[in-house]
Design an enzyme around this catalytic site. Sequence first.
Site, PDB file in Angstrom:
ATOM      1  N   LYS A   1       0.835  -1.206   0.000  1.00 21.73           N
ATOM      2  CA  LYS A   1       0.000   0.000   0.000  1.00 21.73           C
ATOM      3  C   LYS A   1       0.872   1.259   0.000  1.00 21.73           C
ATOM      4  CE  LYS A   1      -2.690   0.679   3.774  1.00 21.73           C
ATOM      5  NZ  LYS A   1      -2.673   2.036   4.338  1.00 21.73           N
ATOM      6  N   SER A   2       1.891   1.284   0.836  1.00 18.68           N
ATOM      7  CA  SER A   2       2.734   2.488   0.929  1.00 18.68           C
ATOM      8  C   SER A   2       3.439   2.763  -0.397  1.00 18.68           C
ATOM      9  CB  SER A   2       3.793   2.307   2.015  1.00 18.68           C
ATOM     10  OG  SER A   2       3.186   2.329   3.278  1.00 18.68           O
TER      11      SER A   2
ATOM     12  N   GLY B   1      -4.804   8.176   5.621  1.00 19.72           N
ATOM     13  CA  GLY B   1      -3.935   9.219   6.168  1.00 19.72           C
ATOM     14  C   GLY B   1      -2.743   9.481   5.265  1.00 19.72           C
TER      15      GLY B   1
ATOM     16  N   GLN C   1       4.975   9.400   6.934  1.00 17.43           N
ATOM     17  CA  GLN C   1       4.043  10.328   6.281  1.00 17.43           C
ATOM     18  C   GLN C   1       4.549  11.757   6.409  1.00 17.43           C
ATOM     19  OE1 GLN C   1       0.180   9.449   7.908  1.00 17.43           O
ATOM     20  NE2 GLN C   1       0.076   7.476   6.871  1.00 17.43           N
TER      21      GLN C   1
ATOM     22  N   ASP D   1       2.305  -0.676  11.893  1.00 18.47           N
ATOM     23  CA  ASP D   1       0.992  -1.146  11.439  1.00 18.47           C
ATOM     24  C   ASP D   1       0.727  -2.595  11.855  1.00 18.47           C
ATOM     25  OD1 ASP D   1       0.527   1.300  10.314  1.00 18.47           O
ATOM     26  OD2 ASP D   1       1.121   0.695   8.297  1.00 18.47           O
TER      27      ASP D   1
ATOM     28  N   ARG E   1      -7.093  -3.065  10.165  1.00 15.47           N
ATOM     29  CA  ARG E   1      -6.103  -3.928  10.830  1.00 15.47           C
ATOM     30  C   ARG E   1      -6.675  -4.548  12.112  1.00 15.47           C
ATOM     31  NH1 ARG E   1      -2.116  -3.362   7.197  1.00 15.47           N
ATOM     32  NH2 ARG E   1      -1.665  -1.255   6.492  1.00 15.47           N
TER      33      ARG E   1
HETATM   34  C1  S3P Z   1       2.653   5.064   6.133  1.00 14.46           C
HETATM   35  C2  S3P Z   1       3.266   5.460   7.294  1.00 14.46           C
HETATM   36  C3  S3P Z   1       2.813   5.076   8.640  1.00 14.46           C
HETATM   37  C4  S3P Z   1       1.830   3.904   8.577  1.00 14.46           C
HETATM   38  C5  S3P Z   1       0.810   4.067   7.503  1.00 14.46           C
HETATM   39  C6  S3P Z   1       1.482   4.170   6.134  1.00 14.46           C
HETATM   40  C7  S3P Z   1       3.203   5.518   4.845  1.00 14.46           C
HETATM   41  O1  S3P Z   1       2.161   6.181   9.241  1.00 14.46           O
HETATM   42  O2  S3P Z   1       1.193   3.744   9.824  1.00 14.46           O
HETATM   43  O3  S3P Z   1      -0.085   2.963   7.471  1.00 14.46           O
HETATM   44  O4  S3P Z   1       2.870   4.926   3.799  1.00 14.46           O
HETATM   45  O5  S3P Z   1       3.983   6.480   4.853  1.00 14.46           O
HETATM   46  P1  S3P Z   1       2.962   7.305  10.074  1.00 14.46           P
HETATM   47  O6  S3P Z   1       3.828   8.035   9.148  1.00 14.46           O
HETATM   48  O7  S3P Z   1       1.868   8.168  10.649  1.00 14.46           O
HETATM   49  O8  S3P Z   1       3.712   6.559  11.133  1.00 14.46           O
END
Ligand code: S3P
Length: 449
Positions: free
Chosen positions: A23-24, A96, A180, A329, A403
């Site tokens: 996903k990321s 997010g 993020q 996660d 999750r």
């Molecule tokens: C992600 C970063 C993480 C993770 C999220 C995906 C990303 O969040 O929990 O599911 O793809 O950059 P944080 O940056 O808030 O830790």
Amino acid sequence: MTDIVVHPLDRALVGSVPVPSDKSIGHRALLLATLCEGVSSLRGFSYGEDNVSTANAMRAMGAQIEDLGEGRLSVTGKGLFGLTAPQKELDCGNSGTTMRLLTGILAGQPFASTLTGDASLMRRPMMRVVAPLRLRGASIEGAPHPTKLSDVLPPLVVSPLPEGTQLGALGYASPVSSAQVKSALLLSGLYAHGTTHFKEPTLSRDHTERMLHALGVPLRTVGTMIELDPAGWSGKMPAFDIEIPGDASAAAFLVVAAHICPGSRVTVRGVGTNPTRTGIFEIARHMGAGIEIVPQGEQGGEPIAQITAWHQGLRGITISGEIVPRAIDEIPIACALAARAHGTTLIRDAEELRVKESDRITTMATVLRAFGITCEELPDGLAIEGKQGALEPARIDSKGDHRIAMAAAVLALGARGPTTIVDCDCIATSFPRFVGTLRALGARIDATG
Ligand code: S3P
């Protein structure tokens, strides 16, 4: 709204299965392909709803993202300065990552934009990206936070940069290890006149750095420090082809299911094993779990591997420190490991879980107790007493958190009777074929509603 009923396993989980693509990496591939020059090709797209939210938001700003079927996407790049003003609010859904990374890109645009999302996303803190972006000249407003005066919530309203101006240099030490935040600031750095220096307490996932580096962006990293200095850079990124690796976060649910269900042996193929993502497998090994990771080379600039997991005795451990951001996660599914281990598992330094899709500390404590597991909620984690033998059958509310729903489903395999998990549509945000994959391994799961 779909509920699922998970029946107690009457046989071991056995088989070899794929997982959806990461996903990321999917988010980053979509964003960067749009900002590149020429036509990029993405293979193995997961169709997870979070990634689809990113694709739709980019389409709303003129991106041409064509679905060629079977996970193949063709993205016609618009260049760094080719985005057009969206005609309506950009809906980031439950994601997010979509909202925070996009905010970094939008901060550098000559047009206004507004970012919104679903009920869960509208409760998530945004000052972590808004504050540093303001420091480099962005104008972004959020809604007041009901309990934290210093924070803001979506919707985020991003004003256009005044004509003839650019974002400025930024030196920022982030108080949280967050990919993020890091990615939003690096993406804004592509639009800045001046250097971006970023530092975080411990290393979070580094997919953005890897991709920007591969695209020729002048970026250097030393440990947790990054410098992006656009002086002398053309501002052009070439189109690229990528086959997105399998999602380690999705694989973790299957791996842990094998660890905790007697007799099981499961192989997951093509899993991304970037060390900033493998914390859960290290935790499992540390707890005594049976796991073999066989490297299979690289895909999309990321290491991939085949992971085989099997059932054997587990022991409670302490999970804290630098491993937590590398397993952030996966803490809900790490709770499932803890629930089936001998002794107590202590999870600390995980306060970030309170601001995920749900408050994952409180939600997991509720889930564990519903299955008859003793646990204590801590400000930054949980203390969990492992339980041997069958768990209590439960009725679980996922709180709309994918999750949580999946971790509960894995625990339910070891209950004395059927468990109902309410509100499971959310699973599609990251692992649309989760139920089918568990069924292929031997689980009995009914979907209703
Ligand atoms: C992600 C970063 C993480 C993770 C999220 C995906 C990303 O969040 O929990 O599911 O793809 O950059 P944080 O940056 O808030 O830790």
